[in-house]
Write an enzyme that holds these catalytic residues in place. Structure first.
Site, mmCIF file in Angstrom:
data_model
loop_
_atom_site.group_PDB
_atom_site.id
_atom_site.type_symbol
_atom_site.label_atom_id
_atom_site.label_comp_id
_atom_site.label_asym_id
_atom_site.label_seq_id
_atom_site.Cartn_x
_atom_site.Cartn_y
_atom_site.Cartn_z
ATOM 1 C CE LYS A 119 11.858 -5.284 -1.673
ATOM 2 N NZ LYS A 119 12.653 -6.522 -1.786
ATOM 3 C CG HIS A 162 14.136 -37.931 12.035
ATOM 4 N ND1 HIS A 162 14.059 -38.948 12.956
ATOM 5 C CD2 HIS A 162 15.450 -37.579 11.966
ATOM 6 C CE1 HIS A 162 15.256 -39.196 13.445
ATOM 7 N NE2 HIS A 162 16.125 -38.377 12.855
ATOM 8 C CD GLU A 205 9.676 -14.627 -1.572
ATOM 9 O OE1 GLU A 205 9.298 -13.630 -0.921
ATOM 10 O OE2 GLU A 205 10.866 -14.787 -1.899
ATOM 11 C CB CYS A 227 -0.957 0.043 1.179
ATOM 12 S SG CYS A 227 -2.154 -1.294 1.234
ATOM 13 C CD1 TRP A 240 -0.447 -6.861 -1.830
ATOM 14 C CD2 TRP A 240 -1.054 -7.138 0.292
ATOM 15 N NE1 TRP A 240 -0.161 -8.160 -1.486
ATOM 16 C CE2 TRP A 240 -0.525 -8.362 -0.183
ATOM 17 C CE3 TRP A 240 -1.503 -7.086 1.611
ATOM 18 C CZ2 TRP A 240 -0.441 -9.501 0.602
ATOM 19 C CZ3 TRP A 240 -1.421 -8.215 2.405
ATOM 20 C CH2 TRP A 240 -0.889 -9.406 1.890
ATOM 21 N NE ARG A 250 4.876 1.184 0.231
ATOM 22 C CZ ARG A 250 5.322 1.653 1.394
ATOM 23 N NH1 ARG A 250 6.479 2.281 1.453
ATOM 24 N NH2 ARG A 250 4.634 1.504 2.498
ATOM 25 C CG ASN A 265 -0.840 2.835 3.206
ATOM 26 O OD1 ASN A 265 -1.636 2.718 2.283
ATOM 27 N ND2 ASN A 265 0.382 3.298 3.039
ATOM 28 N N GLY A 266 -2.827 0.188 6.285
ATOM 29 C CA GLY A 266 -2.938 -0.431 7.601
ATOM 30 C C GLY A 266 -4.217 -1.228 7.745
ATOM 31 C CE LYS A 281 14.591 -14.246 -2.169
ATOM 32 N NZ LYS A 281 13.711 -14.400 -1.011
ATOM 33 C CD GLU A 318 16.089 -15.985 1.174
ATOM 34 O OE1 GLU A 318 16.017 -15.094 0.305
ATOM 35 O OE2 GLU A 318 15.268 -16.069 2.115
#
Length: 604
Positions: A599, A500, A484, A2, A73, A27, A98-99, A481, A477
């Site tokens: 973002k 396991h 995502e 946002c 968003w 963003r 925003n929020g 990636k 990571e």
């Protein structure tokens, strides 16, 4: 996520609002809109990109000297036009937000009972109607009253057709800045949105409300008392947002990592506490443990640092997911160094976790961050700036490697202060750090081999990533990636955990990515690899040259240029970034703006 841009001027501010939104596209968003005063409230909204909104604006000749704009968003309500900002209240109030307003349902019921009708599913429309309901002829005073009713996080910008000479902003838990111009003033959620328009920026503090007019501005604090806030000259790096010869920003940022790491190390002549601030030596000498708080990729950098901090600095280190930390009973230690990690410095969960730790009496705080003017840097006693430059791609790359670089410097500093770093070890560590950009450049040269692997991965729907020791967080990571940006389901495990449970997933259709540095665990790792091969799994191994792991049936090997000891995680993450990137390209996904992601995560 946002973005807000607002302005009050003597000139048509629509081009400024649109350009500001374009600068905030990094963003993440799924709808956008703009509203102005032009003999009444006028607006345009779109569920496409800002370029489509710009086209609408030009076709309708939308113009005005007062206005607000937004990239949204979706949280409350789907990404459809009716839910896009700005929201109107009876053609009188225009508002962007925003929020998340946590008590919106209660306020919504109250407003419905007095005749307000709702056109969206958003919590934002509630705020617009609430301000309208409370309006007493003075928008600034009304917003001061209205925000006291709101629970949650917000940054808002609002104007009223009855007072077209002003825009009012307010923030609590979500960033908002004021930009000062000549006979014009601006609001934005990020100073970058105002690059090229003004560089005189005021960072509003928690609970602030600001009244913007052409010739003046007034700021009050959460107690409605007049407040003076520092005016800073901020030089936003507009050139960094240019794509250049690269196909996507993510690819550009992967290849910028040698420079980003070099910039992060600029000025580091030796290991010294003052790298982290003027008070650092007195603070760091007093700590007996660390608590690292972060989310997402930054959390994985913290997990990697735990191995360094405990092995080199001999300090107990706890790493917590910031979004979970403040919702559990913990045992505070006033001698703990609380380290918060964030690319933007505005990550809502991490900021909330930091404030929670401070409320428990843990006042030794340090931010590792990419934005010098961020809320996180302002809230902590100490900081280290990663100098990665603007990162546009939603999937973080250069922010991660520069965070790791900063965390390794922190490790060495704490070790030196505790007498655990000899002069010889310090010299060797500095030599390795200075060589790191060149080593990264050598890893980037592996791209053609990785592209060939990516063609295979693009046809899969699942993948496993394996690592051991300090490379387990790198496996995490790498899996993040891939999921995502390619939307392939990927999980990471410590290689020793295969037997396991995860081994049940292994078939010839399950690619297993393995990080194989030549460290003390390499023989154990080879045994884990044999477990995969015995079940028909296909291994894709990033191996140091001296691991003696060779390509054979079911084992595909790419040789890393050199083994890099403790800093090996920084090198090994780069081919995982490239693998995810080229797999996503092969699948045709929107690499820089993956679905459902943003973002800068400024809501909880």
């Amino acid at each position: 996520m946002c973005g807000i841009v607002g302005a009050v001027s003597q000139r048509n501010i629509v081009p400024i609002l649109i350009e500001g939104l374009k600068r905030l596209e990094y963003r993440g968003y799924d709808s956008c809109g703009v509203a102005v005063y032009d003999d009444g409230l006028k607006r345009a909204r779109s569920v496409a990109r800002v370029a489509e909104l710009d086209k609408q604006v030009q076709e309708t000749k939308l113009s005005g000297v007062v206005g607000i704009s937004h990239t949204r968003w979706a949280t409350h309500g789907a990404p459809v036009t009716a839910n896009a900002h700005p929201h109107f209240s009876r053609e009188k109030i225009a508002l962007v937000h925003n929020g998340i307003i946590e008590n919106y349902e209660e306020i919504r019921s109250e407003l419905k009972s007095v005749g307000f009708q709702f056109e969206s599913q958003t919590d934002t429309e509630v705020v617009a109607h609430l301000i309208h309901h409370l309006y007493d002829g003075d928008l600034f005073r009304t917003v001061q009253r209205a925000v006291k009713r709101l629970h949650g996080a917000y940054a808002i910008a609002v104007f009223c057709k009855d007072e077209p000479q002003r825009v009012v902003g307010a923030r609590f838990g979500s960033p908002l800045v004021v930009g000062l111009g000549e006979r014009e003033n601006f609001l934005a959620s990020d100073a970058m949105a105002l690059a090229g328009t003004t560089n005189r920026i005021i960072y509003l503090e928690e609970g602030d409300v600001v009244d913007l007019q052409r010739e003046r501005y007034v700021i009050t604090d959460r107690n409605d008392q007049a407040a003076e806030r520092e005016v800073r000259v901020v030089h936003a790096h507009t050139g960094a947002a240019e794509l250049g010869p690269y196909r996507h920003f993510m690819q550009k940022e992967i290849f910028e990592q040698p420079r980003a790491v070099a910039d992060t190390l600029e000025g580091v002549e030796g290991i010294a506490a003052d790298l982290f601030g003027d008070e650092a030596e007195s603070v760091l000498k007093r700590v007996d443990s660390l608590l690292i708080l972060a989310c997402g990729t930054s959390y994985y950098s913290g997990l990697t640092a735990k191995y360094w901090l405990e092995a080199v600095a001999k300090l107990p280190t706890q790493v917590e997911i910031a979004s979970e930390y403040r919702y559990r009973e913990s045992v505070p230690n006033p001698n703990t160094l609380v380290v918060v990690i964030s690319q933007s410095g505005e990550t809502a969960d991490t900021l909330a976790a930091l404030k929670h730790a401070q409320s428990l009496g843990m006042q030794h705080t340090l931010a590792i961050c990419n934005v010098a003017t961020s809320a996180m840097v302002r809230l902590t006693k100490l900081s280290y700036l990663t100098r990665a430059g603007v990162e546009i791609g939603v999937a973080s790359t250069k922010a991660f490697t520069t965070q790791l670089t900063a965390l390794y410097l922190l490790t060495l500093t704490l070790a030196k202060l505790r007498g655990a770093l000899s002069a010889e070890r310090e010299a060797a560590a500095l030599k390795n750090l200075r060589h790191l950009p060149a080593a990264l450049q050598s890893v980037l040269a592996l791209e053609p081999q990785i592209i060939a692997w990516a063609e295979e991965f693009a046809r899969k729907e699942n993948a496993l990533f394996l690592g051991r020791g300090r490379h387990y967080p790198i496996a995490l990571e790498g899996a993040l990636k891939l999921k995502e940006i390619s939307y392939i389901h990927a999980e990471a495990y410590p290689a020793g955990e295969l037997k396991h449970g995860p081994l049940a997933l292994v078939t010839d259709q399950m690619p297993v990515v393995t990080i194989a540095p030549n460290d003390e665990l390499v023989d154990k790792l080879k045994s884990n690899m044999q477990e995969v091969r015995a079940r028909g799994g296909q291994l894709y191994v990033f191996a140091d040259a001296d691991t003696h792991i060779a390509s054979s049936e079911g084992i595909h090997v790419i040789r890393m240029p050199e083994h890099y000891g403790a800093l090996s995680p920084i090198l090994h993450v780069v081919p995982l970034q490239l693998l995810a990137y080229h797999t996503a390209c092969a699948r045709g996904t929107d690499v820089d703006k993956p679905r459902n992601l943003a973002k800068s995560v400024t809501v909880e």
